[in-house]
Design a protein around this motif. Structure first.
Motif: not given
Length: 694
Positions: A544-560, A683-694
């Motif tokens: 993934l060294s050449g991939v540019d990510f587009v951050n969403g409105t939710r803050p994430g945690n790059t440390a994890v 199709a095999c993605i069932k869903g996402y568990g949304l983490m809170n980091w604050n």
């Protein structure tokens, strides 16, 4: 002078000759018994008849009188002569019956030696048969010796004989010598299983503490080695003793087989001697030999030596028919040589083509058998239903532990020493398949209860400690006194141990079943995703060294994400499932995600199963997004449903998204940590568990 006569005094007495009526006044005796009078067997029948006749004519002349009344005269016994002659006839009948019984026994004994033929002088004088007769005699002698070496026992037998003259039967007992039957398998000791259970319990207790003391651990290992050596020695001694007891029976069976072969060989060569046409050509001779041997062997099994001799005529007729067919075949080949050559060539071509096809089919069938032999044999629905039933039992156990303080109130303190509740589904399925082959929830219920009781041990004990508290009291004069007052402090100790099913398998399965258990566990029954928790993806990790990510409105945690990406390349997942509390490998993708969250100081969510633990946690906390949720962020959990059955099978950590694809770090992807990417509408993605980091 008038003479007075004494009054008759009549008495009855029992003597060896029967009931006797005695006149004490006249000194006479009369036998009134209707029982047949016994004869004196020390005398010949003629002497006994003469004595009985003399007694009949002059009862007092014989000089014999009842022992209880010496000198008494016996009145003539009516019908005595007839009884004497009946006794003589009965004695002759008994002698004839005994002679017939002895003759029958001798004939039965002769019939048991069915393997020994009686050769005629003509057969013994034939030079062509002399060698085979000698071989048969040697084999028969060895068989007789082997049968004589078989242990014998004497049994009490009853023989019923009937006297035709009197119409009465008598039972005579005598001992018969019979061969002892071949001993069966020794009966199992009913105390062996409880003793084994007690030994396992003691060893488990020592195992729980031996890690804290190397001396105890060494002594325990030495003691276990001595136990294994003792069990091995005992088993070998028992096997040797049993083999020694069975040796005469094995020798007799071997000698009987050799005698039968010698018998058949003699009969075959006798048939060749009597039918020279059998030796017309080598092919015919070989085919005839096999036919005759099979026929003689069948006759030997059916009727022994007599049956073999009776089959000689059949063999002779068969030999004539076969020789005639052989001559007809040779004549046909001589008339049509070209046709025969073409037929042979076509047959050879067909054999070559068929051999090529059969080799391909053998390779295919071998591959197919290898796959089937390492696959779970039960239906997928039954495998999942049994697994859910076992998980339900674990949930009940967890609920019981959670309610300990409610069910056991009134204690001052509750102390818990609890192992993690959980198991490897493939260990359970492999164990049940090795033991039961194909199973259903109903047929596996008893074994589920047995395994569960051995895997989990919940111990609840009460401890009472004497403690002291300071009490202050004031007397009537206002003096204050302080003293230490003892009181009882009640503690409830709750301990739960968890033994992996793989550690229970050696004591619950036979060696063959244990080998199959390990094969099923190694291959996951060729159904690695049936219980969820893993990905079969064998492709390498993505770059993934050449991939540019587009951050969403939710803050994430790059440390994890960095922590998760640092684990890429790990194979087997030991750091993650052992951290979770498992003693052996499980499907560890959920353990990997929980471990990464724990490294960031998150004690929750902590789950080892996707559908039953992970998704319910996110949904119950209002942190669940379906597969079309747009605002996923780095560090969120992504759940997959590989077989699209509505149940999550796998989980990973979201690295980020570029608007069209989602990038992940996953544990247990082909049993390794890898970086992967999927289309957002996969199709095999069932869903996402949304983490809170604050």
């Amino acid at each position: 002078m008038k003479q007075y006569k004494p009054r008759d005094k009549i008495t009855q007495k029992m003597t060896r000759d029967g009931l006797v009526e005695v006149n004490e006044a006249q000194q006479t005796a009369e036998r009134i018994s209707r029982r047949e009078q016994d004869a004196d067997f020390q005398k010949t029948p003629e002497q006994q008849a003469a004595q009985d006749a003399a007694v009949q004519l002059n009862p007092l002349s014989s000089g014999t009188s009842p022992p209880h009344a010496p000198g008494l005269a016996m009145k003539p016994d009516t019908g005595t002569a007839e009884q004497v002659f009946e006794h003589i006839d009965g004695r002759h009948t008994r002698k004839a019956a005994k002679k017939a019984a002895r003759k029958a026994q001798q004939e039965a004994t002769a019939r048991t030696k069915s393997s020994r033929l009686q050769f005629t002088d003509e057969e013994r004088a034939t030079p062509e048969l002399e060698t085979y007769i000698k071989k048969f005699d040697k084999a028969a002698d060895r068989l007789d010796a082997a049968k004589a070496a078989i242990p014998k026992k004497k049994t009490l037998a009853a023989e019923r004989t009937f006297d035709e003259a009197t119409g009465r039967g008598k039972t005579r007992l005598h001992f018969e010598e019979k061969e002892k039957p071949m001993p069966g398998k020794p009966a199992k000791n009913p105390l062996s299983r409880p003793a084994q259970e007690a030994g396992i319990f003691v060893h488990n207790k020592i195992h729980s503490v031996e890690k804290d003391n190397s001396g105890v651990e060494g002594a325990h290992k030495s003691e276990e080695a001595a136990e294994r050596l003792g069990k091995y020695t005992t088993r070998k001694i028992k096997q040797g003793y049993r083999s020694h007891k069975l040796k005469p029976y094995r020798a007799a069976a071997k000698a009987e087989k050799a005698a039968a072969n010698a018998n058949v060989n003699f009969q075959y060569h006798k048939a060749l001697t009597n039918n020279p046409q059998l030796a017309s050509n080598p092919v015919s001779r070989l085919w005839q030999k096999q036919q005759i041997k099979r026929q003689y062997a069948k006759a030997a099994r059916a009727g022994g030596a007599k049956g073999i001799r009776g089959a000689a005529e059949n063999v002779r007729r068969t030999a004539k028919k076969t020789a005639e067919k052989t001559r007809q075949t040779a004549a046909f080949v001589a008339r049509h040589p070209a046709g025969v050559i073409i037929a042979i060539a076509a047959l050879l071509l067909f054999i070559m083509v068929f051999a090529g096809l059969s080799s391909c089919s053998s390779m295919f069938s071998g591959t197919l058998n290898g796959v089937l032999g390492t696959s779970y044999t039960s239906e997928d629905s039954d495998l999942v239903a049994v697994e859910n039933a076992y998980v339900s039992k674990e949930n009940e156990l967890q609920s019981r532990i959670d309610n300990i303080e409610r069910d056991y109130p009134g204690y001052d303190e509750y102390r818990y020493d609890l192992a993690a509740i959980g198991h490897n589904p493939h260990e359970l399925a492999s164990y049940l398949t090795a033991l039961l082959q194909t199973y259903t929830p109903e047929s596996a219920q008893a074994e589920l209860n047995r395994v569960f009781d051995k895997q989990y041990t919940l111990t609840i004990t009460e401890t009472v400690e004497i403690r002291y508290r300071t009490e202050t009291s004031t007397d009537e004069d206002g003096n204050t006194t302080t003293e230490e007052v003892p009181y009882e402090y009640y503690i409830l100790n709750v301990k739960l141990t968890n033994k992996p099913i793989s550690s229970l398998a050696p004591e619950l399965l036979t060696p063959e079943q244990l080998e199959m258990f390990r094969v099923y566990l190694e291959t996951s029954g060729n159904k690695p995703l049936i219980f969820g928790g893993g990905s079969p993806d064998g492709t390498p990790s993505e770059d993934l060294s050449g991939v540019d990510f587009v951050n969403g409105t939710r803050p994430g945690n790059t440390a994890v994400v960095d922590i998760a990406k640092a684990q890429v390349g790990n194979v087997g997942g030991y750091p993650y499932w052992s951290w979770y509390g498992f003693n052996s490998r499980v499907e560890w993708c959920a353990c990997f995600v929980s471990w990464c969250y724990n490294q960031m100081g998150k004690s929750e969510p902590r789950f080892a199963a996707c559908q039953s633990q992970g998704i319910p946690w996110f949904q119950s906390h209002g942190q669940w997004g379906d597969r079309s949720y747009p605002n996923i962020a780095p560090g969120d959990a992504i759940f997959f449903d590989w077989d699209l059955d509505g149940s999550a099978d796998h989980v990973g950590i979201v690295i980020g998204t570029d608007g069209s694809r989602v990038y992940t770090v996953e544990g247990n992807s082909g049993d390794a940590c890898k970086v992967k990417s999927y289309s957002l509408d996969y199709a095999c993605i069932k869903g996402y568990g949304l983490m809170n980091w604050n």
